[in-house]
Write a protein that holds these residues in place. Structure first.
Motif, PDB file in Angstrom:
ATOM      1  N   PHE A   2       0.862  -1.180   0.000  1.00  0.00           N
ATOM      2  CA  PHE A   2       0.000   0.000   0.000  1.00  0.00           C
ATOM      3  C   PHE A   2       0.897   1.229   0.000  1.00  0.00           C
ATOM      4  O   PHE A   2       1.478   1.571   1.022  1.00  0.00           O
ATOM      5  CB  PHE A   2      -0.902   0.033   1.239  1.00  0.00           C
ATOM      6  N   ASP A   3       1.018   1.864  -1.156  1.00  0.00           N
ATOM      7  CA  ASP A   3       1.897   3.028  -1.259  1.00  0.00           C
ATOM      8  C   ASP A   3       1.364   4.213  -0.480  1.00  0.00           C
ATOM      9  O   ASP A   3       2.123   5.005   0.054  1.00  0.00           O
ATOM     10  CB  ASP A   3       2.083   3.430  -2.724  1.00  0.00           C
ATOM     11  N   ASN A   4       0.054   4.321  -0.429  1.00  0.00           N
ATOM     12  CA  ASN A   4      -0.576   5.473   0.232  1.00  0.00           C
ATOM     13  C   ASN A   4      -1.408   5.017   1.427  1.00  0.00           C
ATOM     14  O   ASN A   4      -2.562   5.389   1.562  1.00  0.00           O
ATOM     15  CB  ASN A   4      -1.434   6.231  -0.778  1.00  0.00           C
ATOM     16  N   ILE A   5      -0.791   4.253   2.289  1.00  0.00           N
ATOM     17  CA  ILE A   5      -1.510   3.629   3.403  1.00  0.00           C
ATOM     18  C   ILE A   5      -2.217   4.641   4.288  1.00  0.00           C
ATOM     19  O   ILE A   5      -3.354   4.422   4.721  1.00  0.00           O
ATOM     20  CB  ILE A   5      -0.555   2.718   4.239  1.00  0.00           C
ATOM     21  N   GLU A   7      -3.415   7.625   3.511  1.00  0.00           N
ATOM     22  CA  GLU A   7      -4.611   8.158   2.846  1.00  0.00           C
ATOM     23  C   GLU A   7      -5.731   7.119   2.843  1.00  0.00           C
ATOM     24  O   GLU A   7      -6.906   7.451   3.051  1.00  0.00           O
ATOM     25  CB  GLU A   7      -4.300   8.589   1.404  1.00  0.00           C
ATOM     26  N   LEU A   8      -5.356   5.848   2.640  1.00  0.00           N
ATOM     27  CA  LEU A   8      -6.361   4.772   2.667  1.00  0.00           C
ATOM     28  C   LEU A   8      -6.980   4.644   4.060  1.00  0.00           C
ATOM     29  O   LEU A   8      -8.199   4.440   4.196  1.00  0.00           O
ATOM     30  CB  LEU A   8      -5.734   3.448   2.238  1.00  0.00           C
ATOM     31  N   ILE A   9      -6.165   4.755   5.082  1.00  0.00           N
ATOM     32  CA  ILE A   9      -6.700   4.692   6.448  1.00  0.00           C
ATOM     33  C   ILE A   9      -7.663   5.856   6.672  1.00  0.00           C
ATOM     34  O   ILE A   9      -8.740   5.681   7.241  1.00  0.00           O
ATOM     35  CB  ILE A   9      -5.555   4.701   7.483  1.00  0.00           C
ATOM     36  N   GLU A  10      -7.279   7.047   6.219  1.00  0.00           N
ATOM     37  CA  GLU A  10      -8.143   8.232   6.373  1.00  0.00           C
ATOM     38  C   GLU A  10      -9.499   8.004   5.704  1.00  0.00           C
ATOM     39  O   GLU A  10     -10.548   8.251   6.308  1.00  0.00           O
ATOM     40  CB  GLU A  10      -7.437   9.447   5.751  1.00  0.00           C
ATOM     41  N   ILE A  11      -9.476   7.507   4.459  1.00  0.00           N
ATOM     42  CA  ILE A  11     -10.720   7.279   3.699  1.00  0.00           C
ATOM     43  C   ILE A  11     -11.602   6.256   4.407  1.00  0.00           C
ATOM     44  O   ILE A  11     -12.806   6.476   4.611  1.00  0.00           O
ATOM     45  CB  ILE A  11     -10.386   6.806   2.264  1.00  0.00           C
ATOM     46  N   ASN A  12     -11.011   5.140   4.808  1.00  0.00           N
ATOM     47  CA  ASN A  12     -11.808   4.056   5.389  1.00  0.00           C
ATOM     48  C   ASN A  12     -12.213   4.335   6.829  1.00  0.00           C
ATOM     49  O   ASN A  12     -13.248   3.852   7.282  1.00  0.00           O
ATOM     50  CB  ASN A  12     -11.065   2.736   5.234  1.00  0.00           C
ATOM     51  N   LEU A  13     -11.434   5.153   7.533  1.00  0.00           N
ATOM     52  CA  LEU A  13     -11.841   5.591   8.870  1.00  0.00           C
ATOM     53  C   LEU A  13     -13.103   6.443   8.759  1.00  0.00           C
ATOM     54  O   LEU A  13     -14.021   6.319   9.568  1.00  0.00           O
ATOM     55  CB  LEU A  13     -10.694   6.377   9.510  1.00  0.00           C
ATOM     56  N   LYS A  14     -13.142   7.272   7.720  1.00  0.00           N
ATOM     57  CA  LYS A  14     -14.332   8.106   7.478  1.00  0.00           C
ATOM     58  C   LYS A  14     -15.534   7.222   7.132  1.00  0.00           C
ATOM     59  O   LYS A  14     -16.633   7.441   7.647  1.00  0.00           O
ATOM     60  CB  LYS A  14     -14.039   9.090   6.349  1.00  0.00           C
ATOM     61  N   LEU A  15     -15.307   6.216   6.285  1.00  0.00           N
ATOM     62  CA  LEU A  15     -16.403   5.301   5.929  1.00  0.00           C
ATOM     63  C   LEU A  15     -16.931   4.570   7.163  1.00  0.00           C
ATOM     64  O   LEU A  15     -18.148   4.436   7.352  1.00  0.00           O
ATOM     65  CB  LEU A  15     -15.932   4.280   4.894  1.00  0.00           C
ATOM     66  N   ASN A  38      -8.037  -3.786  -3.032  1.00  0.00           N
ATOM     67  CA  ASN A  38      -7.391  -5.095  -3.198  1.00  0.00           C
ATOM     68  C   ASN A  38      -6.668  -5.442  -1.904  1.00  0.00           C
ATOM     69  O   ASN A  38      -6.124  -4.571  -1.230  1.00  0.00           O
ATOM     70  CB  ASN A  38      -6.373  -5.059  -4.358  1.00  0.00           C
ATOM     71  N   ASN A  39      -6.650  -6.699  -1.566  1.00  0.00           N
ATOM     72  CA  ASN A  39      -5.972  -7.189  -0.360  1.00  0.00           C
ATOM     73  C   ASN A  39      -6.525  -6.506   0.897  1.00  0.00           C
ATOM     74  O   ASN A  39      -5.789  -6.010   1.734  1.00  0.00           O
ATOM     75  CB  ASN A  39      -4.456  -6.987  -0.481  1.00  0.00           C
ATOM     76  N   SER A  40      -7.848  -6.524   0.985  1.00  0.00           N
ATOM     77  CA  SER A  40      -8.514  -5.865   2.103  1.00  0.00           C
ATOM     78  C   SER A  40      -8.208  -6.539   3.441  1.00  0.00           C
ATOM     79  O   SER A  40      -8.233  -5.896   4.483  1.00  0.00           O
ATOM     80  CB  SER A  40     -10.027  -5.817   1.874  1.00  0.00           C
ATOM     81  N   GLU A  41      -7.888  -7.825   3.423  1.00  0.00           N
ATOM     82  CA  GLU A  41      -7.571  -8.519   4.664  1.00  0.00           C
ATOM     83  C   GLU A  41      -6.285  -7.952   5.270  1.00  0.00           C
ATOM     84  O   GLU A  41      -6.218  -7.677   6.463  1.00  0.00           O
ATOM     85  CB  GLU A  41      -7.423 -10.025   4.413  1.00  0.00           C
ATOM     86  N   LYS A  42      -5.254  -7.754   4.461  1.00  0.00           N
ATOM     87  CA  LYS A  42      -3.995  -7.195   4.945  1.00  0.00           C
ATOM     88  C   LYS A  42      -4.220  -5.764   5.432  1.00  0.00           C
ATOM     89  O   LYS A  42      -3.678  -5.360   6.465  1.00  0.00           O
ATOM     90  CB  LYS A  42      -2.947  -7.225   3.818  1.00  0.00           C
ATOM     91  N   PHE A  43      -5.026  -5.004   4.675  1.00  0.00           N
ATOM     92  CA  PHE A  43      -5.315  -3.624   5.083  1.00  0.00           C
ATOM     93  C   PHE A  43      -6.033  -3.602   6.440  1.00  0.00           C
ATOM     94  O   PHE A  43      -5.716  -2.803   7.309  1.00  0.00           O
ATOM     95  CB  PHE A  43      -6.160  -2.921   4.012  1.00  0.00           C
ATOM     96  N   ALA A  44      -6.990  -4.502   6.626  1.00  0.00           N
ATOM     97  CA  ALA A  44      -7.716  -4.576   7.894  1.00  0.00           C
ATOM     98  C   ALA A  44      -6.766  -4.955   9.034  1.00  0.00           C
ATOM     99  O   ALA A  44      -6.884  -4.419  10.149  1.00  0.00           O
ATOM    100  CB  ALA A  44      -8.858  -5.585   7.786  1.00  0.00           C
ATOM    101  N   ASP A  45      -5.820  -5.854   8.758  1.00  0.00           N
ATOM    102  CA  ASP A  45      -4.827  -6.211   9.773  1.00  0.00           C
ATOM    103  C   ASP A  45      -4.005  -4.982  10.187  1.00  0.00           C
ATOM    104  O   ASP A  45      -3.728  -4.777  11.370  1.00  0.00           O
ATOM    105  CB  ASP A  45      -3.883  -7.301   9.249  1.00  0.00           C
TER     106      ASP A  45
END
Length: 168
Positions: A2-5, A7-15, A38-45
């Motif tokens: 995840f190159d922009n981890i 930003e992804l955390i920010e987006i999904n925290l808002k969701l 993609n690879n939502s399991e790793k992102f959730a971890d």
């Protein structure tokens, strides 16, 4: 991965926070373009490691927002938290630099103080020696007449003794 981890955390925290149940299915995580992540399991971890979500215990599909996640979102989001953490780390670094500088300055001052104390001891010894010399000089000045009298008596007795030797 995840190159922009952040930003992804920010987006999904808002969701997660906008969800009425404060939870999402792992498959509902989104990327920065709004597509399924993609690879939502790793992102959730990753989000769980950072204390932002907890998995539902049975199958780890549902991700529940934690109290920490709510607080971070409430105070401006993940990026804001990272910015504040960066400022606090910067402040800590400045504080550590200041501490190092002050420790060096303290050691310098302690060294100067020690040198000053050594100088004071030497000067005190010198003053003590001078005071002893002054006492001796003042005694001689005070009793000069007595010293001369004693020397005169000594000379007189020597002369008298010589005369007595001549007579005998």
């Amino acid at each position: 991965m995840f190159d922009n981890i952040n930003e992804l955390i920010e987006i999904n925290l808002k969701l997660l926070n906008q969800s009425s149940t404060k939870s999402l299915w792992r498959m509902d995580f989104r990327d920065d373009k709004g597509f399924e992540l993609n690879n939502s399991e790793k992102f959730a971890d990753i989000m769980q490691e950072r204390g932002l979500i907890n998995f539902e215990p049975a199958q780890r599909f549902r991700c529940d927002l934690t109290e920490l996640g709510r607080e971070i979102f409430k105070h401006g989001g993940w990026l804001k938290k990272l910015e504040l953490d960066g400022k606090s780390k910067e402040a800590e670094l400045k504080k550590a630099e200041l501490k190092d500088t002050l420790e060096i300055e303290l050691k310098t001052l302690q060294k100067e103080s020690l040198e000053y104390q050594i100088t004071i001891r030497k000067q005190t010894d010198r003053i003590r020696n001078l005071e002893e010399q002054i006492k001796l000089i003042s005694l001689v000045k005070l009793y000069w007449w007595f010293i001369i009298f004693c020397i005169s008596i000594g000379v007189f007795l020597k002369v008298l003794s010589d005369k007595m030797q001549e007579i005998i």
